[in-house]
Design an enzyme around this catalytic site. Structure first.
Site, PDB file in Angstrom:
ATOM      1  N   ASP A   1      -4.779   8.621  10.377  1.00  0.00           N
ATOM      2  CA  ASP A   1      -3.402   8.218  10.622  1.00  0.00           C
ATOM      3  C   ASP A   1      -2.905   8.703  11.985  1.00  0.00           C
ATOM      4  OD1 ASP A   1      -3.227   7.035   8.117  1.00  0.00           O
ATOM      5  OD2 ASP A   1      -2.725   8.942   7.160  1.00  0.00           O
TER       6      ASP A   1
ATOM      7  N   GLU B   1       0.859  -1.182   0.000  1.00  0.00           N
ATOM      8  CA  GLU B   1       0.000   0.000   0.000  1.00  0.00           C
ATOM      9  C   GLU B   1       0.897   1.235   0.000  1.00  0.00           C
ATOM     10  OE1 GLU B   1      -2.692  -0.361   3.315  1.00  0.00           O
ATOM     11  OE2 GLU B   1      -3.054  -2.462   2.841  1.00  0.00           O
TER      12      GLU B   1
END
Length: 253
Positions: A56, A45
Site C-alpha cells: 500500500d 473491497e
C-alpha cells in the site's frame, strides 16, 4: 453461485472500490458500503487494516493506521458486517494481509466470512503455491473466491498457474509501484495490458493501481473487465468525509 461470479457474467465494465474498514471513523464501514452500492458500484473491497501493509502507498497506509488508532480489529469488522446482507446485495471482498487471518485461524476466518456473506478474499502476501497446497480446500469449503495479483514482472508461466487455481478474477496490478503513486497509463503499461489480454486467460482481469478518475477508468477497462479505485476514493473520504460518495462515483461513470 458466488456473487462475484454472477457479477462478472454481466455485460458491463466492473467498477470496484477499495476502502479501509474503520476509516474515517470506526463505525463508518457499513454506511460507506451501503452508499457505494446505492451509487452504482459493482464490487467492494473492504480493507482489513494491518500495521505493516507492504503493497500500500501512503494514502492507504495512512487510512489503515488511522483505522487501527480508531480501534478497528478483525473481530470488530466481523461484528460490523454481521447483518450486511440485509441491506447490500453486491459482491463484497475482504482485502488484507495474511498475518491477521493466521492469528484469527484461517478456517475460523473463512467460516466467519461465509456466515456474514463475504464472497472472496484478496491476500497480497499469500503466495499462490502455498495457497494451492495448504488453503485452497478450506476456501472452497466455505465458498470463498481467492483473488491473486499479477504485475508486469509476473512471468507468463506463473500467470497461467494463477489462472489455473483461480475461479473469480485476476487482480492485474498496473505497475510495480505501490498504490496511489501514479496517474494515468503510458505505453509500457498499455503493452502489458495487451500482452495479458492476448493470453486468453479463463479468468477475467480487473486492473488496479493508478486509477483515479473517469479517464483512467475508461483507459483501463478498454483492456480488462473492470478497474479498482482505492487511493483516490480514500483521498475523497479524507477531504469530504463519508457523506459525499455520490459526488465521487458520479465523476467516474
Amino acid at each position: 453461485m458466488n456473487r462475484i461470479t454472477q457479477k462478472l457474467q454481466e455485460d458491463k465494465k466492473i467498477l470496484s472500490i477499495y476502502f479501509s474498514a474503520g476509516y474515517p471513523n470506526l463505525n463508518d464501514t457499513v454506511q460507506i458500503i451501503q452508499d457505494l452500492e446505492k451509487n452504482g458500484v459493482d464490487l467492494i473491497e473492504i480493507g482489513l487494516p494491518f500495521s505493516d501493509p507492504l503493497a500500500d502507498g501512503p494514502t492507504i497506509q495512512a487510512s489503515s493506521t488511522q483505522a487501527l488508532h480508531n480501534g478497528m480489529t478483525t473481530q470488530i469488522l466481523f461484528d460490523q458486517l454481521q447483518n450486511i446482507r440485509e441491506s447490500v446485495k453486491i459482491p463484497l471482498i475482504i482485502m488484507g494481509y495474511f498475518n491477521p487471518m493466521l492469528q484469527y485461524g484461517v478456517e475460523a476466518f473463512c467460516k466467519k466470512c461465509a456466515e456474514i456473506g463475504i464472497d472472496g478474499l484478496i491476500i497480497p502476501d499469500l503466495p499462490v503455491d502455498v495457497y494451492a497446497d495448504e488453503y485452497k480446500a478450506i476456501f472452497e469449503k466455505y465458498g470463498l473466491i481467492n483473488v491473486f495479483l499479477i504485475t508486469p514482472q509476473t512471468s507468463d508461466e506463473r500467470i497461467r498457474f494463477i489462472d489455473s487455481v483461480s475461479n473469480g478474477f485476476i487482480y492485474m496490478v498496473s505497475s510495480a509501484s505501490v498504490t496511489g503513486s501514479q496517474s494515468g497509463f503510458g505505453n509500457t503499461q498499455e503493452t502489458y495490458f495487451e500482452r495479458i489480454a492476448e493470453m486468453n486467460l479463463k479468468n477475467p482481469q480487473i486492473i488496479g493501481f493508478g486509477i483515479s478518475n473517469k479517464e483512467t477508468f475508461n483507459q483501463a477497462t478498454k483492456y480488462a473487465k473492470g478497474a479498482i479505485i482505492g487511493s483516490a476514493f480514500i483521498k475523497h473520504l479524507s477531504e469530504s468525509g463519508s457523506g459525499k460518495i455520490e459526488d465521487f462515483i458520479g465523476g467516474i461513470r
